[in-house]
Write a protein that holds these residues in place. Structure first.
Motif, short mmCIF file in Angstrom:
data_model
loop_
_atom_site.label_atom_id
_atom_site.label_comp_id
_atom_site.label_asym_id
_atom_site.label_seq_id
_atom_site.Cartn_x
_atom_site.Cartn_y
_atom_site.Cartn_z
N GLN A 1 0.84 -1.19 0.00
CA GLN A 1 0.00 0.00 0.00
C GLN A 1 0.88 1.24 0.00
O GLN A 1 1.86 1.32 0.70
N VAL A 2 0.52 2.19 -0.84
CA VAL A 2 1.30 3.42 -0.95
C VAL A 2 1.01 4.33 0.23
O VAL A 2 -0.14 4.52 0.62
N GLN A 3 2.07 4.86 0.80
CA GLN A 3 1.92 5.79 1.92
C GLN A 3 2.91 6.93 1.75
O GLN A 3 4.09 6.70 1.45
N VAL A 26 6.54 3.65 -1.71
CA VAL A 26 6.02 3.52 -3.07
C VAL A 26 6.88 2.52 -3.81
O VAL A 26 8.11 2.63 -3.76
N ASP A 112 -1.76 10.41 -8.23
CA ASP A 112 -2.67 9.37 -7.75
C ASP A 112 -2.49 9.01 -6.29
O ASP A 112 -3.31 8.27 -5.74
N TYR A 113 -1.46 9.49 -5.65
CA TYR A 113 -1.29 9.24 -4.21
C TYR A 113 -0.88 10.54 -3.52
O TYR A 113 -0.07 11.31 -4.05
#
Length: 124
Positions: A1-3, A26, A112-113
């Motif tokens: 999961q991207v953080q 990422v 996108d994040y």
């Protein structure tokens, strides 16, 4: 999961400096173009600076050119924003974001994040 997690914000007097940091989890971080945006109360989110994956290209908003510097350390999955000669109009929440494209985008919709942001307040 991207953080994405920003840090380094705070209260500073006009003319002062701050360095913001963004810790990114990422995949293939070194290939991701990254950007910094800011949003002041009642205003739209605006592009501040961007940097390509290998750091060889940067882009700045006219309002910060010559005062802010974006950089990255791919070994540490970090992106930085050095802010000098701060002005009261720089007051905003600053957000780190990952671009979905290789070229630096200035539109928030192309990212996108997003991190949660860090508050920067510049007093006059």
């Amino acid at each position: 999961q991207v953080q994405l997690v920003e840090s380094g914000g705070g209260l500073v007097q006009a003319g002062g400096s701050l360095r913001l940091s963004c810790a990114a989890s990422v995949q293939l971080f070194s290939r991701k173009t990254m950007g910094w945006f800011r949003q002041a109360p009642g205003k739209e989110r605006e592009f501040v600076a961007g940097i390509t994956g290998n750091g060889d290209s940067t882009l700045y908003a006219d309002s910060v050119k010559g005062r802010f510097t974006i950089s990255r350390d791919n070994a540490k999955n970090m992106v930085y924003l050095r802010m000098n000669s701060l002005k009261p109009e720089d007051t905003a929440v600053y957000l780190c974001a990952a671009d979905r494209w290789a070229l630096i985008s200035t539109a928030p919709s192309e990212y996108d994040y997003w991190g949660q942001g860090t508050q920067v307040t510049v007093s006059s």
